[in-house]
Write an enzyme that holds these catalytic residues in place. Structure first.
Site, PDB file in Angstrom:
ATOM      1  N   ARG A  15       0.806  -1.219   0.000  1.00  0.00           N
ATOM      2  CA  ARG A  15       0.000   0.000   0.000  1.00  0.00           C
ATOM      3  C   ARG A  15       0.846   1.278   0.000  1.00  0.00           C
ATOM      4  O   ARG A  15       0.330   2.370  -0.210  1.00  0.00           O
ATOM      5  CB  ARG A  15      -0.951  -0.026   1.218  1.00  0.00           C
ATOM      6  CG  ARG A  15      -2.034  -1.074   1.087  1.00  0.00           C
ATOM      7  CD  ARG A  15      -2.731  -1.355   2.411  1.00  0.00           C
ATOM      8  NE  ARG A  15      -1.951  -2.254   3.269  1.00  0.00           N
ATOM      9  CZ  ARG A  15      -2.339  -2.653   4.475  1.00  0.00           C
ATOM     10  NH1 ARG A  15      -3.476  -2.220   4.980  1.00  0.00           N
ATOM     11  NH2 ARG A  15      -1.593  -3.479   5.196  1.00  0.00           N
ATOM     12  N   ARG A 339      28.849  25.317   2.829  1.00  0.00           N
ATOM     13  CA  ARG A 339      28.870  23.972   2.262  1.00  0.00           C
ATOM     14  C   ARG A 339      29.901  23.119   2.988  1.00  0.00           C
ATOM     15  O   ARG A 339      30.564  23.559   3.917  1.00  0.00           O
ATOM     16  CB  ARG A 339      29.148  24.037   0.761  1.00  0.00           C
ATOM     17  CG  ARG A 339      27.984  24.667  -0.009  1.00  0.00           C
ATOM     18  CD  ARG A 339      28.402  25.049  -1.399  1.00  0.00           C
ATOM     19  NE  ARG A 339      29.033  23.933  -2.087  1.00  0.00           N
ATOM     20  CZ  ARG A 339      29.906  24.056  -3.081  1.00  0.00           C
ATOM     21  NH1 ARG A 339      30.255  25.254  -3.522  1.00  0.00           N
ATOM     22  NH2 ARG A 339      30.435  22.997  -3.640  1.00  0.00           N
ATOM     23  N   LYS A 357      32.923  27.210   1.046  1.00  0.00           N
ATOM     24  CA  LYS A 357      33.066  25.755   0.907  1.00  0.00           C
ATOM     25  C   LYS A 357      34.477  25.347   1.291  1.00  0.00           C
ATOM     26  O   LYS A 357      35.439  26.004   0.860  1.00  0.00           O
ATOM     27  CB  LYS A 357      32.802  25.345  -0.548  1.00  0.00           C
ATOM     28  CG  LYS A 357      32.856  23.859  -0.775  1.00  0.00           C
ATOM     29  CD  LYS A 357      33.476  23.482  -2.124  1.00  0.00           C
ATOM     30  CE  LYS A 357      34.975  23.638  -2.142  1.00  0.00           C
ATOM     31  NZ  LYS A 357      35.634  23.144  -3.341  1.00  0.00           N
ATOM     32  N   ASN A 392      39.101  29.327  -7.464  1.00  0.00           N
ATOM     33  CA  ASN A 392      39.822  28.161  -6.936  1.00  0.00           C
ATOM     34  C   ASN A 392      39.898  27.010  -7.919  1.00  0.00           C
ATOM     35  O   ASN A 392      40.586  26.046  -7.686  1.00  0.00           O
ATOM     36  CB  ASN A 392      39.162  27.683  -5.627  1.00  0.00           C
ATOM     37  CG  ASN A 392      37.689  27.339  -5.800  1.00  0.00           C
ATOM     38  OD1 ASN A 392      36.983  27.990  -6.566  1.00  0.00           O
ATOM     39  ND2 ASN A 392      37.234  26.318  -5.109  1.00  0.00           N
TER      40      ASN A 392
END
Ligand code: UD1
Ligand code: CA
Length: 459
Positions: A15, A339, A357, A392
């Site tokens: 289900r 991040r 990051k 970068n």
């Protein structure tokens, strides 16, 4: 008393209409099965037998990789084909006989809201009674397809009847079988093989109740105090109901522990999250995974924090924080994004539209507007001017940028990595820095050059 637990997790979960096995569907970030196992853990079973069947390998692998289940005495038994809940427990017979338990707790894997307290009450009722089994029941208006608990005129339980097999009279019964039972182990092992085949072609575990009564033995029914615990998940609608109930339970616990939730209805806190005293969570905030938040923080509105560690007195507004660290007194947002591997030391200020990051921002560093730092390290008290970007990535490799203490990076500086900027250095607005910059010097222009010692103006 030596206790064994059997958890049934072999069913198809038809289900749910899902490729994922039903018992692995997550509630607040953790599979249903993990919730039930976490509830079982504190009653200290000597043995836990998980019945797997549909997608057995996936279920086993997932449970074996759950960090909070490490150390549990888990055993897996395969049920193939799946011929009902009675048949499922029959598959555990030899494991149970070998385990030598005195009593066996049987629960369904699709009941993620059952609490340790309830299981403990079932145990206490079993120990104070003389019957071969104690079952859990609940009385609610909406029977949701649950088995009905039939009692005789004297009020004693005589049978559980599945909805498909109910007479119209039985269908009207509102006392339901929750799906948690405590059995005398010897009685269970003796009677399991005698469960009859139902009209539906299944062996129902619930028939054991009628069998005990037929033997003249007492069946105790323990009524559930909080009906929400009885939510059994058969469909995605039930899943949402269970999620909602669990979320309310977790939110209430945090409020009782000294955390303010401005609007609990729109606050989403995974069961794995830790929060410090006097922290305030504003609406529409999601705190997920292995996240730890300190004291006196203000998180939200509209923020998402996952697998991150946040210190004391931090502020996060309209921002996304993933796999990052914020030390004490850090503020971010609106619209900041940390991040993986972002680490903001104490007192860092990160204003709107910043992204960081895999970088360390030293204590007191300010990055107010529209900047990106990737694979960078800054010293203490660095000023990152508006629009500064670390270049970068050269299309093939990522390179590092290192910025010294008390450096002033002018607005719109492009830092072309690999690059070292010395302490107390400055870059002019709009410079494109392609070479290392010594301590205490100023560079400017495109590409950036050092300022001559006695030139009066910046050309
Ligand atoms: C079951 C009970 C019902 C009770 C309800 C509570 C029976 C016959 N019925 O019905 O009285 O009110 O739970 O939620 O027990 N499973 C297996 N092998 C099988 C069949 C099922 O391991 O062959 C597992 C499923 O994975 C699931 C659990 O047993 O975790 C319950 O099965 P499900 O089909 O959902 O039973 P219900 O129809 O809900
Ligand atoms: Ca069910």
């Amino acid at each position: 008393m030596r206790l064994a637990v059997v958890i049934m997790a072999a069913g198809m979960g038809t289900r749910m209409k899902s490729r994922l096995p039903k018992v692995l569907h997550p509630l607040l970030g953790k599979p249903m099965l993990t919730h039930i196992l976490t509830a079982v853990q504190p009653i200290n079973p000597a043995q836990i037998v998980v019945i797997t069947g549909h997608e057995a390998d996936q279920v086993t692998a997932r449970l074996n990789s759950e960090p909070e289940l490490a150390g549990l005495p888990l055993e897996f038994v395969l049920q193939s084909p799946q011929l009902g809940t009675g048949h499922a427990v029959q598959q555990a017979q030899s494991a149970l006989a070998a385990g030598g338990a005195d009593a066996v707790l049987v629960v369904y894997g699709d009941m993620p809201l059952l609490t340790t307290q309830t299981l403990q009450q079932l145990l206490t009722a079993y120990q104070s009674g003389t019957g071969p089994l104690v079952m859990l029941t609940v009385t609610v208006d909406n029977p949701r397809g649950f088995g009905r608990v039939v009692r005789n005129d004297a009020g004693f339980v005589t049978a559980i009847v599945e909805e498909v097999d109910c007479t119209p009279q039985q269908k009207a019964i509102r006392e339901l079988n929750v799906g948690a039972y405590l059995f005398n182990a010897r009685w269970l092992l003796k009677n399991l093989p005698n469960i009859p085949l139902s009209a539906k072609g299944e062996y129902y575990l619930t028939d054991l109740v009628g069998m005990a009564v037929a033997q003249g033995l007492p069946v105790q029914a323990k009524q559930l105090a909080d009906p929400l615990e009885a939510i059994g998940v058969n469909t995605r609608v039930h899943l949402a109901e269970a999620e909602h109930a669990l979320r309310r339970r977790i939110n209430r616990r945090w409020m009782e522990a000294g955390v303010t939730l401005l609007d609990p209805a729109t606050t989403y806190i995974d069961s794995t999250v830790q929060l410090g005293q006097d922290t305030v969570i504003l609406p529409n905030t999601h705190l997920r995974g292995q996240t730890i938040i300190g004291q006196n923080c203000r998180i939200g509105p509209n923020s998402f924090v996952e697998n991150s560690t946040i210190g004391d007195r931090c502020q996060i507004k309209f921002s996304v924080i993933e796999n990052a660290v914020m030390e004490d007194d850090v503020d971010i947002g609106p619209f900041g994004h940390l991040r993986k591997g972002a680490h903001l030391a104490s007192g860092v200020h990160m204003g709107n539209f910043g992204e960081v990051k895999n970088s360390y921002l030293g204590p007191g560093t300010k990055m107010g507007h529209f900047s990106y730092l990737g694979d960078a390290t800054t010293g203490a008290d660095v000023n990152i001017g508006a629009g500064t970007i670390t270049c970068n990535y050269d299309g093939v490799n990522k390179h590092k940028t290192v910025i010294g203490d008390h450096t002033f990076i002018g607005s719109d500086t492009m830092l072309v990595a690999p690059l070292n900027i010395g302490a107390h250095a400055k870059t002019g607005a709009g410079s494109v820095v392609t070479r290392d910059v010594p301590d205490n010097s100023l560079v400017y222009g495109v590409p950036a050059r050092p300022k001559k010692e006695n030139s009066q103006t910046l050309e």
